[in-house]
Design a protein around this motif. Structure first.
Motif, mmCIF file in Angstrom:
data_model
loop_
_atom_site.group_PDB
_atom_site.id
_atom_site.type_symbol
_atom_site.label_atom_id
_atom_site.label_comp_id
_atom_site.label_asym_id
_atom_site.label_seq_id
_atom_site.Cartn_x
_atom_site.Cartn_y
_atom_site.Cartn_z
ATOM 1 N N ARG A 253 0.830 -1.204 0.000
ATOM 2 C CA ARG A 253 0.000 0.000 0.000
ATOM 3 C C ARG A 253 0.866 1.255 0.000
ATOM 4 N NH1 ARG A 253 -5.171 0.255 0.703
ATOM 5 N NH2 ARG A 253 -5.278 -1.799 1.689
ATOM 6 N N LYS A 254 0.439 2.216 -0.791
ATOM 7 C CA LYS A 254 1.144 3.483 -0.921
ATOM 8 C C LYS A 254 0.505 4.529 -0.017
ATOM 9 C CE LYS A 254 2.050 7.050 -4.421
ATOM 10 N NZ LYS A 254 1.824 7.447 -5.836
ATOM 11 N N GLY A 255 1.334 5.441 0.538
ATOM 12 C CA GLY A 255 0.810 6.568 1.287
ATOM 13 C C GLY A 255 0.473 6.266 2.729
ATOM 14 N N THR A 256 0.993 5.179 3.314
ATOM 15 C CA THR A 256 0.738 4.887 4.723
ATOM 16 C C THR A 256 1.576 5.801 5.612
ATOM 17 O OG1 THR A 256 2.421 3.154 4.674
ATOM 18 C CG2 THR A 256 0.155 2.490 4.247
ATOM 19 N N SER A 257 1.111 6.024 6.821
ATOM 20 C CA SER A 257 1.756 6.996 7.722
ATOM 21 C C SER A 257 3.148 6.559 8.145
ATOM 22 C CB SER A 257 0.890 7.194 8.965
ATOM 23 O OG SER A 257 -0.390 7.681 8.612
ATOM 24 N N TYR A 258 3.364 5.262 8.291
ATOM 25 C CA TYR A 258 4.646 4.778 8.824
ATOM 26 C C TYR A 258 5.394 3.909 7.814
ATOM 27 C CZ TYR A 258 2.107 6.144 13.009
ATOM 28 O OH TYR A 258 1.379 6.859 13.925
ATOM 29 N N GLY A 259 4.962 3.952 6.546
ATOM 30 C CA GLY A 259 5.529 3.059 5.553
ATOM 31 C C GLY A 259 6.487 3.737 4.599
ATOM 32 N N LEU A 260 6.479 3.253 3.375
ATOM 33 C CA LEU A 260 7.428 3.674 2.354
ATOM 34 C C LEU A 260 6.835 4.725 1.427
ATOM 35 C CD1 LEU A 260 8.829 0.170 1.309
ATOM 36 C CD2 LEU A 260 9.974 1.875 2.729
ATOM 37 N N SER A 261 7.735 5.388 0.708
ATOM 38 C CA SER A 261 7.353 6.331 -0.339
ATOM 39 C C SER A 261 8.127 5.990 -1.603
ATOM 40 C CB SER A 261 7.651 7.775 0.079
ATOM 41 O OG SER A 261 6.956 8.119 1.251
ATOM 42 N N VAL A 262 7.658 6.510 -2.717
ATOM 43 C CA VAL A 262 8.365 6.326 -3.979
ATOM 44 C C VAL A 262 9.770 6.904 -3.865
ATOM 45 C CG1 VAL A 262 8.347 6.845 -6.454
ATOM 46 C CG2 VAL A 262 6.210 6.392 -5.263
ATOM 47 N N TYR A 263 10.744 6.200 -4.419
ATOM 48 C CA TYR A 263 12.167 6.574 -4.453
ATOM 49 C C TYR A 263 12.912 6.291 -3.154
ATOM 50 C CZ TYR A 263 10.343 9.118 -8.482
ATOM 51 O OH TYR A 263 9.690 9.454 -9.637
ATOM 52 N N ASP A 264 12.251 5.766 -2.131
ATOM 53 C CA ASP A 264 12.983 5.332 -0.942
ATOM 54 C C ASP A 264 13.971 4.235 -1.327
ATOM 55 O OD1 ASP A 264 11.775 7.038 0.781
ATOM 56 O OD2 ASP A 264 10.425 5.578 1.689
ATOM 57 N N HIS A 265 15.087 4.180 -0.622
ATOM 58 C CA HIS A 265 16.065 3.115 -0.809
ATOM 59 C C HIS A 265 15.897 2.098 0.311
ATOM 60 C CE1 HIS A 265 19.102 5.450 -3.550
ATOM 61 N NE2 HIS A 265 17.875 5.379 -4.043
ATOM 62 N N ILE A 266 15.764 0.843 -0.052
ATOM 63 C CA ILE A 266 15.613 -0.226 0.926
ATOM 64 C C ILE A 266 16.647 -1.307 0.638
ATOM 65 C CG2 ILE A 266 13.150 0.222 1.249
ATOM 66 C CD1 ILE A 266 12.545 -2.181 -0.527
ATOM 67 N N VAL A 267 16.966 -2.098 1.657
ATOM 68 C CA VAL A 267 17.920 -3.185 1.498
ATOM 69 C C VAL A 267 17.286 -4.277 0.642
ATOM 70 C CG1 VAL A 267 19.264 -4.956 2.691
ATOM 71 C CG2 VAL A 267 19.023 -2.671 3.684
ATOM 72 N N LEU A 268 18.013 -4.738 -0.369
ATOM 73 C CA LEU A 268 17.475 -5.743 -1.280
ATOM 74 C C LEU A 268 17.351 -7.106 -0.610
ATOM 75 C CD1 LEU A 268 16.553 -6.448 -4.156
ATOM 76 C CD2 LEU A 268 18.953 -6.880 -4.728
ATOM 77 N N GLU A 269 18.332 -7.462 0.217
ATOM 78 C CA GLU A 269 18.303 -8.745 0.931
ATOM 79 C C GLU A 269 18.197 -8.438 2.418
ATOM 80 O OE1 GLU A 269 18.306 -11.712 -0.481
ATOM 81 O OE2 GLU A 269 18.811 -11.184 -2.557
ATOM 82 N N ALA A 270 16.986 -8.539 2.969
ATOM 83 C CA ALA A 270 16.761 -8.119 4.354
ATOM 84 C C ALA A 270 17.555 -8.935 5.358
ATOM 85 C CB ALA A 270 15.271 -8.203 4.674
ATOM 86 N N ASP A 271 17.852 -10.193 5.049
ATOM 87 C CA ASP A 271 18.548 -11.041 6.015
ATOM 88 C C ASP A 271 20.051 -10.785 6.071
ATOM 89 O OD1 ASP A 271 19.165 -12.061 3.546
ATOM 90 O OD2 ASP A 271 18.460 -14.099 3.935
ATOM 91 N N THR A 272 20.543 -9.798 5.310
ATOM 92 C CA THR A 272 21.978 -9.493 5.324
ATOM 93 C C THR A 272 22.322 -8.330 6.249
ATOM 94 O OG1 THR A 272 21.787 -7.996 3.417
ATOM 95 C CG2 THR A 272 22.225 -10.322 2.950
ATOM 96 N N VAL A 273 21.322 -7.709 6.878
ATOM 97 C CA VAL A 273 21.565 -6.560 7.754
ATOM 98 C C VAL A 273 20.762 -6.717 9.029
ATOM 99 C CG1 VAL A 273 21.980 -5.046 5.773
ATOM 100 C CG2 VAL A 273 19.696 -5.150 6.770
ATOM 101 N N TYR A 274 21.034 -5.837 9.986
ATOM 102 C CA TYR A 274 20.255 -5.746 11.208
ATOM 103 C C TYR A 274 19.879 -4.280 11.408
ATOM 104 C CZ TYR A 274 24.847 -4.378 12.991
ATOM 105 O OH TYR A 274 26.055 -3.756 13.174
ATOM 106 N N GLU A 275 18.847 -4.048 12.205
ATOM 107 C CA GLU A 275 18.369 -2.686 12.378
ATOM 108 C C GLU A 275 19.415 -1.823 13.066
ATOM 109 O OE1 GLU A 275 14.341 -0.245 13.546
ATOM 110 O OE2 GLU A 275 14.583 -2.310 14.249
ATOM 111 N N GLY A 276 19.618 -0.626 12.541
ATOM 112 C CA GLY A 276 20.601 0.285 13.071
ATOM 113 C C GLY A 276 21.964 0.147 12.444
ATOM 114 N N GLN A 277 22.175 -0.870 11.599
ATOM 115 C CA GLN A 277 23.476 -1.073 10.995
ATOM 116 C C GLN A 277 23.784 0.052 10.006
ATOM 117 O OE1 GLN A 277 23.944 -4.905 9.112
ATOM 118 N NE2 GLN A 277 25.676 -4.239 7.852
ATOM 119 N N LEU A 278 25.042 0.547 10.057
ATOM 120 C CA LEU A 278 25.480 1.545 9.088
ATOM 121 C C LEU A 278 25.588 0.907 7.717
ATOM 122 C CD1 LEU A 278 28.243 3.438 11.107
ATOM 123 C CD2 LEU A 278 25.946 4.238 10.556
#
Length: 466
Positions: A438-463
């Motif tokens: 879903r687009k336009g959620t209050s706590y979600g993503l927006s167009v052009y955001d950069h996200i990690v392609l493989e989620a299992d390769t990082v942890y939250e807060g990692q540089l």
């Protein structure tokens, strides 16, 4: 005095002078070398730029084409010659073909070469265009289309001959005593030379055996062929309205019950269109779907059976890879406990703390990851502002709530700020490779955001080094 004396030369060694500049240069060199080594050895985190997209679910069918078709038969035997090519619209009175009862037409043209009319430059240009179009779309898997091309070109050449010399030819043949009969279209319509016996069928007479193509045949009479009296020689499609009938299962009948139109795609023709839709019972009491079109009849003029796709669902939102999605647990706190305080306008909660002087309230700014009508989702873990068993207090009230209830969210790691931040997503649809969220959620993503392609390769807060 001796002129030659042994002379011992001793090289003077200059002392190594190390100054502050050399030391700084060495430190910089070591730092650069270490940085390059670290960069080369470091695992690269791939990212994905969020874009708008959709997931379309299609179902494939093969249907039976029904049209308003009038089969025309000849009233005499003889050699037939056509003058209108397949798929060409003919007005009332257009010369469609001629019958040479004795074969004298061929003999006359051989004996009188001056009667033959050559093709014009415009005629040749059109033939070249047809050939070029065929070459561009040719596929070895459809080799039989070569024969259709040959048949189409033959009809085209005869049509050109019709316009170029048919009028004068009839006069010359009459003077020579040759039997030559032109046959004209009784009604207007699109000409087709493919006759298969389905011409009189309507939707209510369709049954399961109608779709059995193992014994399906169609007859195509070609120019120069000897035909018998009363033989069908061509047909006229008198309306641009046409239909496709196709079998439906009980589940599909229930799914399509409330639909009055459907979006249809014909991949073989690179064509798509909306069609009126209805459900009917066939001659065998089975259920069939019926698609009604008001255009695009001509591209299917030679087809009786056609494969197509029906768009059953189209979900539009933000498109993200399946591999980017992960899950995380959160504490749940009631929405009416949220407050603003401290030195900023950041949202948070009043936490109950215990000191030597008794119980006190401390405002704790808190990041909200998601909310429902009842609860906010807040962080949990070693560095979270709250732990199991903590109490929060509603502002201007004595109501207390104990931290402990949890729930899980699906999300991705956003790296816009250079480190991994969990962002909640709401999945609308999925396939093997992508989710549409879903687009336009209050706590979600927006167009052009950069996200990690493989989620299992990082942890939250990692540089994240992009």
């Amino acid at each position: 005095m001796a002129k030659n004396k042994n002379k011992k030369i001793v090289r003077y060694r200059h002392p190594l002078n190390i100054n502050i500049g050399m030391i700084i240069f060495a430190i910089i060199f070591i730092y650069i070398a270490f940085s390059i080594y670290s960069y080369v050895k470091r695992d690269k985190i791939q990212f994905y730029e969020v874009a708008e997209g959709n997931i379309v679910n299609d179902r494939q069918y093969t249907g039976l084409i029904l049209r308003d078709e009038q089969v025309q038969s000849t009233d005499r035997a003889g050699y037939i010659n056509y003058y209108v090519r397949e798929g060409k619209r003919a007005a009332v009175g257009t010369s469609i073909y001629s019958i040479d009862e004795t074969g004298s037409l061929s003999a006359y043209l051989q004996e009188n070469p001056e009667a033959n009319v050559t093709l014009t430059d415009a005629n040749l240009s059109d033939i070249k265009r047809q050939l070029a179009s065929f070459v561009m779309s040719y596929d070895d898997d459809d080799f039989s289309e070569i024969y259709n091309l040959q048949y189409s070109l033959e009809a085209a050449v005869l049509e050109y001959v019709n316009f170029n010399m048919l009028g004068s030819l009839e006069t010359m043949l009459s003077e020579s005593g040759a039997s030559f009969q032109q046959v004209k279209a009784p009604v207007s319509g699109v000409v087709s030379y493919s006759i298969d016996g389905y011409e009189g069928m309507d939707a209510s007479s369709v049954k399961a055996s109608s779709f059995d193509r193992s014994g399906y045949t169609r007859a195509i009479t070609k120019s120069g062929q000897l035909i018998e009296k009363n033989a069908p020689v061509y047909k006229l499609v008198t309306s641009d309205d046409w239909s496709i009938v196709f079998p439906l299962s009980e589940e599909e009948v229930a799914e399509y019950a409330d639909r009055t139109s459907l979006h249809v795609t014909f991949e073989s023709n690179d064509l798509e269109s909306d069609a009126s839709f209805s459900i009917l019972s066939g001659a065998d009491q089975a259920w069939y779907g019926k698609l009604d079109f008001h255009k695009y009849m001509v591209p299917f003029i030679t087809d009786r059976f056609v494969s197509f796709e029906i768009e059953t669902e189209k979900i539009t939102g933000l498109k993200i890879p399946v591999t980017a999605v992960t899950t995380k647990n959160f504490y749940l706190v009631p929405v009416d406990y949220l407050a603003n305080g401290g030195d900023s306008s950041d949202p948070g909660f009043y936490k109950e703390i215990y000191t030597e002087n008794g119980t006190q309230m401390e405002f704790v700014p808190t990041t909200i990851y998601y909310s429902t009508d009842e609860y906010y989702y807040i962080d949990m873990g070693d560095n979270a502002p709250f732990a199991d068993g903590d109490y929060i207090v509603k502002a201007d009230s004595q109501d207390r709530f104990q931290i402990g209830r949890t729930a899980m969210l699906e999300g991705v790691y956003n790296i816009n700020k250079g480190y991994a931040v969990f962002k909640q997503i709401e999945i609308l649809k999925s396939n093997d490779e992508y989710y549409t969220v879903r687009k336009g959620t209050s706590y979600g993503l927006s167009v052009y955001d950069h996200i990690v392609l493989e989620a299992d390769t990082v942890y939250e807060g990692q540089l994240i080094y992009q």
